[in-house]
Design an enzyme around this catalytic site. Structure first.
Site, PDB file in Angstrom:
ATOM      1  N   CYS A  16      13.793  10.827   7.175  1.00  0.00           N
ATOM      2  CA  CYS A  16      13.612  10.476   8.585  1.00  0.00           C
ATOM      3  C   CYS A  16      14.896  10.629   9.387  1.00  0.00           C
ATOM      4  O   CYS A  16      14.854  10.957  10.583  1.00  0.00           O
ATOM      5  CB  CYS A  16      13.089   9.045   8.702  1.00  0.00           C
ATOM      6  SG  CYS A  16      14.064   7.825   7.784  1.00  0.00           S
ATOM      7  N   GLU A  26       9.710  16.322  14.778  1.00  0.00           N
ATOM      8  CA  GLU A  26      10.224  16.101  13.423  1.00  0.00           C
ATOM      9  C   GLU A  26       9.544  17.101  12.487  1.00  0.00           C
ATOM     10  O   GLU A  26       8.334  17.038  12.263  1.00  0.00           O
ATOM     11  CB  GLU A  26       9.922  14.664  12.993  1.00  0.00           C
ATOM     12  CG  GLU A  26      10.636  14.225  11.751  1.00  0.00           C
ATOM     13  CD  GLU A  26      10.424  12.747  11.469  1.00  0.00           C
ATOM     14  OE1 GLU A  26      11.338  12.103  10.935  1.00  0.00           O
ATOM     15  OE2 GLU A  26       9.336  12.232  11.775  1.00  0.00           O
ATOM     16  N   GLY A  86       7.198   5.374   8.225  1.00  0.00           N
ATOM     17  CA  GLY A  86       6.382   6.571   8.323  1.00  0.00           C
ATOM     18  C   GLY A  86       6.486   7.181   9.697  1.00  0.00           C
ATOM     19  O   GLY A  86       7.481   6.991  10.412  1.00  0.00           O
ATOM     20  N   SER A  87       5.472   7.888  10.096  1.00  0.00           N
ATOM     21  CA  SER A  87       5.507   8.624  11.353  1.00  0.00           C
ATOM     22  C   SER A  87       5.371   7.694  12.547  1.00  0.00           C
ATOM     23  O   SER A  87       4.773   6.620  12.461  1.00  0.00           O
ATOM     24  CB  SER A  87       4.380   9.663  11.384  1.00  0.00           C
ATOM     25  OG  SER A  87       3.128   9.033  11.549  1.00  0.00           O
ATOM     26  N   THR A  88       5.917   8.140  13.666  1.00  0.00           N
ATOM     27  CA  THR A  88       5.803   7.368  14.903  1.00  0.00           C
ATOM     28  C   THR A  88       4.346   7.245  15.326  1.00  0.00           C
ATOM     29  O   THR A  88       3.922   6.197  15.839  1.00  0.00           O
ATOM     30  CB  THR A  88       6.640   8.037  16.005  1.00  0.00           C
ATOM     31  OG1 THR A  88       8.021   7.984  15.619  1.00  0.00           O
ATOM     32  CG2 THR A  88       6.480   7.325  17.340  1.00  0.00           C
ATOM     33  N   GLU A  89       3.556   8.279  15.114  1.00  0.00           N
ATOM     34  CA  GLU A  89       2.141   8.251  15.482  1.00  0.00           C
ATOM     35  C   GLU A  89       1.410   7.115  14.772  1.00  0.00           C
ATOM     36  O   GLU A  89       0.676   6.337  15.400  1.00  0.00           O
ATOM     37  CB  GLU A  89       1.499   9.592  15.152  1.00  0.00           C
ATOM     38  CG  GLU A  89       0.017   9.667  15.481  1.00  0.00           C
ATOM     39  CD  GLU A  89      -0.613  10.987  15.068  1.00  0.00           C
ATOM     40  OE1 GLU A  89      -1.806  11.173  15.350  1.00  0.00           O
ATOM     41  OE2 GLU A  89       0.094  11.824  14.454  1.00  0.00           O
ATOM     42  N   ILE A  90       1.600   7.004  13.457  1.00  0.00           N
ATOM     43  CA  ILE A  90       0.949   5.932  12.702  1.00  0.00           C
ATOM     44  C   ILE A  90       1.552   4.579  13.067  1.00  0.00           C
ATOM     45  O   ILE A  90       0.851   3.564  13.118  1.00  0.00           O
ATOM     46  CB  ILE A  90       1.052   6.182  11.190  1.00  0.00           C
ATOM     47  CG1 ILE A  90       0.400   7.515  10.829  1.00  0.00           C
ATOM     48  CG2 ILE A  90       0.398   5.052  10.409  1.00  0.00           C
ATOM     49  CD1 ILE A  90      -1.070   7.618  11.198  1.00  0.00           C
ATOM     50  N   GLY A  91       2.855   4.553  13.361  1.00  0.00           N
ATOM     51  CA  GLY A  91       3.492   3.311  13.775  1.00  0.00           C
ATOM     52  C   GLY A  91       2.853   2.726  15.021  1.00  0.00           C
ATOM     53  O   GLY A  91       2.684   1.501  15.144  1.00  0.00           O
ATOM     54  N   GLU A 101       9.882   1.453  10.797  1.00  0.00           N
ATOM     55  CA  GLU A 101      10.949   2.454  10.675  1.00  0.00           C
ATOM     56  C   GLU A 101      10.248   3.800  10.739  1.00  0.00           C
ATOM     57  O   GLU A 101       9.537   4.189   9.821  1.00  0.00           O
ATOM     58  CB  GLU A 101      11.702   2.257   9.364  1.00  0.00           C
ATOM     59  CG  GLU A 101      13.063   2.937   9.364  1.00  0.00           C
ATOM     60  CD  GLU A 101      12.997   4.348   8.824  1.00  0.00           C
ATOM     61  OE1 GLU A 101      12.981   5.284   9.662  1.00  0.00           O
ATOM     62  OE2 GLU A 101      12.955   4.523   7.606  1.00  0.00           O
ATOM     63  N   LYS A 109       0.876  -1.179   0.000  1.00  0.00           N
ATOM     64  CA  LYS A 109       0.000   0.000   0.000  1.00  0.00           C
ATOM     65  C   LYS A 109       0.906   1.218   0.000  1.00  0.00           C
ATOM     66  O   LYS A 109       1.357   1.667   1.048  1.00  0.00           O
ATOM     67  CB  LYS A 109      -0.916  -0.014   1.237  1.00  0.00           C
ATOM     68  CG  LYS A 109      -2.209   0.791   1.077  1.00  0.00           C
ATOM     69  CD  LYS A 109      -2.017   2.283   0.910  1.00  0.00           C
ATOM     70  CE  LYS A 109      -1.584   2.967   2.194  1.00  0.00           C
ATOM     71  NZ  LYS A 109      -1.480   4.471   1.997  1.00  0.00           N
TER      72      LYS A 109
END
Length: 504
Positions: free
Chosen positions: A289, A390, A233-238, A255, A180
């Site tokens: 990143c 970030e 991607g972002s830590t939030e989505i991770g 990552e 995706k």
């Protein structure tokens, strides 16, 4: 009027359309660059079904490692032949300059995929342990077997290379995969899918479904037939992916974000350090990143270093991304553009001083699109938002420190730990300091040196697991132990521990 190209998604070797489209905007001028078929939950389900069918058929999973290696090497060779096409679609979707896209976004993608092709043929899928003699004579064999269906969710900043970090190991190990891509930058991945199947990758082994994260991405992570998900991607989505993946206890590689420090020691070569720090932060407009967005400078060098930074940064040329003279391109989107400008303003409100840039560059060519000047903020302290979040823009924060202990304390005072850089003329001193930094990668006297043979990933909230490296296929395999008895008779077995009486 030039016709806008359209792309279908790739499911089971077929180009598919849904009647709904994603608009791909060129960040340089916000023009419509392409339309791509929009996938959602239903298309993810179809893609996973196709991937599972391909895996179970053995058309790829049962091929020998050498055969898989050969196909992958052909893919890398074909990518090199079509580098201009790949560079073009990368540029119009993510705003990379032609120099950056050729040398890094696509050039490194080809190099890294070649590395994965080699690994496919050399990886130890089976290892025999030394024979055991107690309690009986036997042989243990350790096998690494493909997981089955893997999922990949890739970012917009390096859509080709960072997705190949997932596709390469996955198919090298014999898995099938559903990707995706980020909805803003799927073009280079779709071109790659065409190349892969031209080179003999069987239908269903690689499926690419562009779509929104809230439906297509969420379904891929939660799908019970997906055994592993890799995300950049972002830590939030991770965090959300970890929570969702836990429902089916699937393996994850994450990552995530970074706020990488560059530490300038008092013995650094200042000319090298200035250029290196600017390269580390400003390359691809800071949208990496592991960009070195915090530079830590000793108080004794602070004023001189800032003066050198500003003077050198003024030579960075913004302009059309297809011009080989252009150094810096635009920000990816209107939303991100506004976020960067808001964070710069927030930094100034908190007491930082803008000594270069800080806004949109002047000139008619910058009135459209999403442009931000190279920006340097001084008098930054580590408690400011610009030093902790970030930014993902061409914004460099310059911090002071008094001694090495304070530099380490500032560098490590972050929820992130992806990368760091040390600038020093004393290798032994720099190596010793590197041991104190909480980062997955520490570069000494350079930046952005990503070697496919070296593991890449972060400490703390910068991620889980590692990509690249000689053991990267481990993340895409299950470990199976097979025991073979070599004793040959009943008397030599330890069954008397339970069955101590003869039958009556």
């Amino acid at each position: 009027m030039t016709e806008v190209p359209t792309y279908g998604m790739l499911i089971n070797g077929e180009s598919r359309e849904t009647g709904e489209w994603l608009e791909i905007r060129n960040p340089q001028d916000d023009s419509l660059a392409a339309r791509v078929a929009r996938g959602s939950t239903a298309e993810i389900d179809e893609a996973v079904t196709a991937a599972k069918r391909a895996f179970n058929s053995g058309v790829w999973s049962k091929r020998s490692p050498v055969e898989r290696s050969r196909v992958m090497a052909d893919i890398a060779e074909k990518m090199a032949e079509r580098i201009e096409d790949l560079v073009h679609v990368e540029m119009i979707a993510n705003g990379a300059t032609v120099r950056q896209a050729t040398g890094f976004h696509v050039g490194i993608a080809i190099q890294h995929f070649s590395y994965f092709a080699e690994l496919a043929g050399t990886y130890e899928f089976e290892t025999a342990l030394p024979p055991q003699t107690y309690p009986t004579l036997g042989q243990n064999i350790i096998r690494r077997e493909p997981i089955g269906v893997c999922g990949a969710i890739s970012p917009w900043n390096f859509p080709l290379v960072l997705t190949l970090w997932k596709i390469g190991p996955a198919i090298a190990a014999g898995n099938s995969i559903v990707v995706k891509p980020d909805e803003k930058t799927p073009l280079s991945l779709l071109e790659f899918g065409r190349i892969a199947e031209e080179c003999g990758l069987p239908p269903g082994v690689l499926n690419i479904v562009p779509g929104e994260g809230v439906d297509a991405g969420a379904r891929l992570v939660s799908h019970p037939d997906v055994g592993k998900v890799a995300f950049t991607g972002s830590t939030e989505i991770g965090r959300e992916i970890m929570r969702s993946a836990s429902d089916t206890v699937k393996r994850v590689t994450l990552e995530l974000g970074g706020k990488s420090p560059s530490i300038v020691l008092d013995d650094a070569d200042l000319q090298l350090a200035v250029d290196g720090v600017l390269f580390g932060c400003m390359f691809y407009s800071g949208q990496i990143c592991e960009s070195g967005t915090r530079v830590l400078v000793p108080d004794s060098l602070y004023d001189e270093f800032v003066e050198r930074l500003v003077r050198r940064a003024k030579t960075i040329k913004l302009g059309p991304t297809d011009d080989w003279e252009t150094d810096l391109g635009p920000i990816i989107s209107a939303k991100q553009h506004q976020r960067v400008l808001d964070l710069i303003a927030r930094g100034e409100d908190e007491g930082a001083k803008i000594v270069l840039g800080g806004g949109v560059p002047e000139g008619d060519e910058f009135r459209c699109g999403f442009w931000v000047e190279p920006t340097i903020l001084t008098e930054v302290t580590n408690d400011m938002k610009v030093a902790r979040e970030e930014i993902f823009g061409p914004v460099l924060c310059v911090l002071r420190y008094q001694d090495e202990d304070e530099a380490v304390e500032i560098a490590n005072d972050s929820i992130y730990g992806l990368a760091a850089t040390i600038w020093s003329s004393d290798n032994a001193r720099a190596l010793e300091l590197a041991e104190e930094l909480q980062a997955g990668t520490v570069w000494i006297n350079d930046h952005h040196q990503v070697n496919p043979a070296a593991p890449f990933g972060g400490y703390k909230q910068s991620g889980i697991g590692r990509e690249l490296g000689a053991n990267c296929l481990d993340e895409y395999t299950e470990t199976k132990t097979i025991y073979l008895d070599l004793s040959g008779d009943l008397e030599s077995r330890p069954y008397d521990l339970l069955l101590s009486h003869d039958e009556e």
